[in-house]
Design a protein around this motif. Structure first.
Motif, PDB file in Angstrom:
ATOM      1  N   LYS A   1      15.513  45.168 -25.714  1.00 29.66           N
ATOM      2  CA  LYS A   1      16.357  45.735 -24.649  1.00 29.66           C
ATOM      3  C   LYS A   1      15.503  46.200 -23.470  1.00 29.66           C
ATOM      4  O   LYS A   1      15.873  46.018 -22.316  1.00 29.66           O
ATOM      5  CB  LYS A   1      17.197  46.899 -25.182  1.00 29.66           C
ATOM      6  N   LEU A   2      14.347  46.802 -23.764  1.00 31.00           N
ATOM      7  CA  LEU A   2      13.432  47.214 -22.696  1.00 31.00           C
ATOM      8  C   LEU A   2      12.955  46.000 -21.905  1.00 31.00           C
ATOM      9  O   LEU A   2      12.923  46.025 -20.664  1.00 31.00           O
ATOM     10  CB  LEU A   2      12.226  47.959 -23.274  1.00 31.00           C
ATOM     11  N   ALA A   3      12.572  44.935 -22.612  1.00 31.68           N
ATOM     12  CA  ALA A   3      12.099  43.718 -21.944  1.00 31.68           C
ATOM     13  C   ALA A   3      13.199  43.140 -21.048  1.00 31.68           C
ATOM     14  O   ALA A   3      12.934  42.751 -19.906  1.00 31.68           O
ATOM     15  CB  ALA A   3      11.643  42.686 -22.971  1.00 31.68           C
ATOM     16  N   GLU A   4      14.440  43.124 -21.532  1.00 27.21           N
ATOM     17  CA  GLU A   4      15.558  42.620 -20.724  1.00 27.21           C
ATOM     18  C   GLU A   4      15.753  43.464 -19.469  1.00 27.21           C
ATOM     19  O   GLU A   4      15.969  42.932 -18.383  1.00 27.21           O
ATOM     20  CB  GLU A   4      16.854  42.622 -21.551  1.00 27.21           C
ATOM     21  N   ALA A   5      15.686  44.776 -19.611  1.00 24.83           N
ATOM     22  CA  ALA A   5      15.862  45.673 -18.465  1.00 24.83           C
ATOM     23  C   ALA A   5      14.741  45.476 -17.446  1.00 24.83           C
ATOM     24  O   ALA A   5      14.988  45.476 -16.236  1.00 24.83           O
ATOM     25  CB  ALA A   5      15.899  47.128 -18.933  1.00 24.83           C
ATOM     26  N   ILE A   6      13.525  45.272 -17.918  1.00 22.09           N
ATOM     27  CA  ILE A   6      12.396  45.054 -17.017  1.00 22.09           C
ATOM     28  C   ILE A   6      12.554  43.726 -16.286  1.00 22.09           C
ATOM     29  O   ILE A   6      12.304  43.632 -15.084  1.00 22.09           O
ATOM     30  CB  ILE A   6      11.065  45.126 -17.800  1.00 22.09           C
ATOM     31  N   LYS A   7      13.020  42.695 -16.997  1.00 27.64           N
ATOM     32  CA  LYS A   7      13.247  41.391 -16.359  1.00 27.64           C
ATOM     33  C   LYS A   7      14.322  41.486 -15.279  1.00 27.64           C
ATOM     34  O   LYS A   7      14.186  40.896 -14.213  1.00 27.64           O
ATOM     35  CB  LYS A   7      13.677  40.347 -17.400  1.00 27.64           C
ATOM     36  N   ARG A   8      15.387  42.229 -15.580  1.00 26.25           N
ATOM     37  CA  ARG A   8      16.488  42.368 -14.612  1.00 26.25           C
ATOM     38  C   ARG A   8      16.043  43.116 -13.368  1.00 26.25           C
ATOM     39  O   ARG A   8      16.288  42.667 -12.255  1.00 26.25           O
ATOM     40  CB  ARG A   8      17.667  43.107 -15.249  1.00 26.25           C
ATOM     41  N   ASP A   9      15.439  44.274 -13.561  1.00 31.78           N
ATOM     42  CA  ASP A   9      15.035  45.109 -12.430  1.00 31.78           C
ATOM     43  C   ASP A   9      14.147  46.233 -12.941  1.00 31.78           C
ATOM     44  O   ASP A   9      14.644  47.289 -13.319  1.00 31.78           O
ATOM     45  CB  ASP A   9      16.261  45.678 -11.713  1.00 31.78           C
ATOM     46  N   LYS A  10      12.853  45.991 -12.920  1.00 31.05           N
ATOM     47  CA  LYS A  10      11.928  46.980 -13.484  1.00 31.05           C
ATOM     48  C   LYS A  10      11.973  48.304 -12.730  1.00 31.05           C
ATOM     49  O   LYS A  10      11.647  49.347 -13.282  1.00 31.05           O
ATOM     50  CB  LYS A  10      10.508  46.443 -13.529  1.00 31.05           C
ATOM     51  N   GLU A  11      12.393  48.279 -11.471  1.00 30.67           N
ATOM     52  CA  GLU A  11      12.415  49.496 -10.660  1.00 30.67           C
ATOM     53  C   GLU A  11      13.448  50.511 -11.158  1.00 30.67           C
ATOM     54  O   GLU A  11      13.409  51.668 -10.771  1.00 30.67           O
ATOM     55  CB  GLU A  11      12.676  49.164  -9.187  1.00 30.67           C
ATOM     56  N   GLN A  12      14.354  50.077 -12.014  1.00 30.49           N
ATOM     57  CA  GLN A  12      15.335  51.010 -12.564  1.00 30.49           C
ATOM     58  C   GLN A  12      14.707  51.959 -13.577  1.00 30.49           C
ATOM     59  O   GLN A  12      15.286  52.979 -13.925  1.00 30.49           O
ATOM     60  CB  GLN A  12      16.491  50.245 -13.190  1.00 30.49           C
ATOM     61  N   ILE A  13      13.514  51.617 -14.038  1.00 31.42           N
ATOM     62  CA  ILE A  13      12.760  52.484 -14.955  1.00 31.42           C
ATOM     63  C   ILE A  13      11.631  53.104 -14.140  1.00 31.42           C
ATOM     64  O   ILE A  13      10.852  52.380 -13.517  1.00 31.42           O
ATOM     65  CB  ILE A  13      12.195  51.670 -16.138  1.00 31.42           C
ATOM     66  N   PRO A  14      11.515  54.416 -14.117  1.00 21.04           N
ATOM     67  CA  PRO A  14      10.461  55.056 -13.319  1.00 21.04           C
ATOM     68  C   PRO A  14       9.064  54.547 -13.682  1.00 21.04           C
ATOM     69  O   PRO A  14       8.783  54.219 -14.836  1.00 21.04           O
ATOM     70  CB  PRO A  14      10.606  56.544 -13.666  1.00 21.04           C
ATOM     71  N   ILE A  15       8.194  54.497 -12.695  1.00 26.08           N
ATOM     72  CA  ILE A  15       6.852  53.936 -12.873  1.00 26.08           C
ATOM     73  C   ILE A  15       6.074  54.628 -13.986  1.00 26.08           C
ATOM     74  O   ILE A  15       5.417  53.970 -14.789  1.00 26.08           O
ATOM     75  CB  ILE A  15       6.051  53.937 -11.541  1.00 26.08           C
ATOM     76  N   LEU A  16       6.147  55.950 -14.078  1.00 30.67           N
ATOM     77  CA  LEU A  16       5.402  56.642 -15.140  1.00 30.67           C
ATOM     78  C   LEU A  16       5.892  56.226 -16.524  1.00 30.67           C
ATOM     79  O   LEU A  16       5.101  56.096 -17.457  1.00 30.67           O
ATOM     80  CB  LEU A  16       5.503  58.159 -14.977  1.00 30.67           C
ATOM     81  N   THR A  17       7.180  56.014 -16.640  1.00 33.45           N
ATOM     82  CA  THR A  17       7.739  55.566 -17.919  1.00 33.45           C
ATOM     83  C   THR A  17       7.294  54.141 -18.217  1.00 33.45           C
ATOM     84  O   THR A  17       6.935  53.819 -19.357  1.00 33.45           O
ATOM     85  CB  THR A  17       9.271  55.685 -17.904  1.00 33.45           C
ATOM     86  N   ARG A  18       7.291  53.273 -17.200  1.00 31.81           N
ATOM     87  CA  ARG A  18       6.818  51.893 -17.406  1.00 31.81           C
ATOM     88  C   ARG A  18       5.351  51.866 -17.822  1.00 31.81           C
ATOM     89  O   ARG A  18       4.959  51.090 -18.695  1.00 31.81           O
ATOM     90  CB  ARG A  18       7.020  51.060 -16.128  1.00 31.81           C
ATOM     91  N   LEU A  19       4.538  52.722 -17.209  1.00 27.20           N
ATOM     92  CA  LEU A  19       3.118  52.768 -17.574  1.00 27.20           C
ATOM     93  C   LEU A  19       2.943  53.184 -19.026  1.00 27.20           C
ATOM     94  O   LEU A  19       2.124  52.617 -19.755  1.00 27.20           O
ATOM     95  CB  LEU A  19       2.362  53.722 -16.650  1.00 27.20           C
ATOM     96  N   SER A  20       3.713  54.163 -19.465  1.00 27.32           N
ATOM     97  CA  SER A  20       3.578  54.597 -20.856  1.00 27.32           C
ATOM     98  C   SER A  20       4.088  53.519 -21.816  1.00 27.32           C
ATOM     99  O   SER A  20       3.532  53.354 -22.901  1.00 27.32           O
ATOM    100  CB  SER A  20       4.280  55.933 -21.097  1.00 27.32           C
ATOM    101  N   ILE A  21       5.101  52.770 -21.422  1.00 24.23           N
ATOM    102  CA  ILE A  21       5.606  51.673 -22.265  1.00 24.23           C
ATOM    103  C   ILE A  21       4.497  50.638 -22.462  1.00 24.23           C
ATOM    104  O   ILE A  21       4.256  50.160 -23.579  1.00 24.23           O
ATOM    105  CB  ILE A  21       6.867  51.032 -21.654  1.00 24.23           C
ATOM    106  N   ILE A  22       3.789  50.291 -21.380  1.00 25.36           N
ATOM    107  CA  ILE A  22       2.696  49.319 -21.459  1.00 25.36           C
ATOM    108  C   ILE A  22       1.584  49.834 -22.381  1.00 25.36           C
ATOM    109  O   ILE A  22       1.161  49.147 -23.310  1.00 25.36           O
ATOM    110  CB  ILE A  22       2.123  49.024 -20.053  1.00 25.36           C
ATOM    111  N   CYS A  23       1.117  51.050 -22.117  1.00 28.32           N
ATOM    112  CA  CYS A  23       0.000  51.592 -22.904  1.00 28.32           C
ATOM    113  C   CYS A  23       0.377  51.815 -24.358  1.00 28.32           C
ATOM    114  O   CYS A  23      -0.424  51.550 -25.260  1.00 28.32           O
ATOM    115  CB  CYS A  23      -0.506  52.889 -22.267  1.00 28.32           C
TER     116      CYS A  23
END
Length: 122
Positions: free
Chosen positions: A57-79
């Motif tokens: 579900k996270l991958a789908e949301a990022i594909k659709r529009d990653k900007e809907q998830i705040p950058i700090l949250t995206r960074l923690s998801i990656i790490c």
């Protein structure tokens, strides 16, 4: 993805045991397209291990529009994804699938996180 009026606060007590949280009621409130984000904006000093369903579900949301998830949250998801792979809690394919959701279009901060956190997925 739009925000939800459903919020839950969980306090993590002093313990060395992993804490598991049942998110089924939050999934139901957000509908099938909803994504539940834990450790929003990375305020806590801990990692979040999502189940396989929510990883997708996270991958789908990022594909659709990653900007809907705040950058700090995206960074923690990656790490977190790379860290869990290094410790045998995530499979190579799962991490690759999540990182591929960006389609190589990383912001400078995201690219830095990939470079710093990435491990050899071989």
């Amino acid at each position: 993805m739009t925000g939800s009026d459903v919020y839950k606060t969980y306090w993590l007590h002093e313990t060395l045991n992993p804490t598991a949280i049942d998110l089924s009621d939050l999934y139901e409130a957000n509908g099938k397209e909803g994504v539940v984000l834990l450790n929003h904006l990375s305020f806590g000093y801990y990692r979040v291990l999502y189940d396989n369903y929510h990883y997708e579900k996270l991958a789908e949301a990022i594909k659709r529009d990653k900007e809907q998830i705040p950058i700090l949250t995206r960074l923690s998801i990656i790490c977190d994804a790379y860290d869990f792979y290094t410790h045998g809690l995530r499979k190579k394919e799962e991490v690759e699938s999540l990182i591929n959701a960006w389609n190589g279009e990383f912001s400078d901060e995201e690219q830095l996180a990939v470079n710093l956190c990435a491990v050899d997925l071989e």
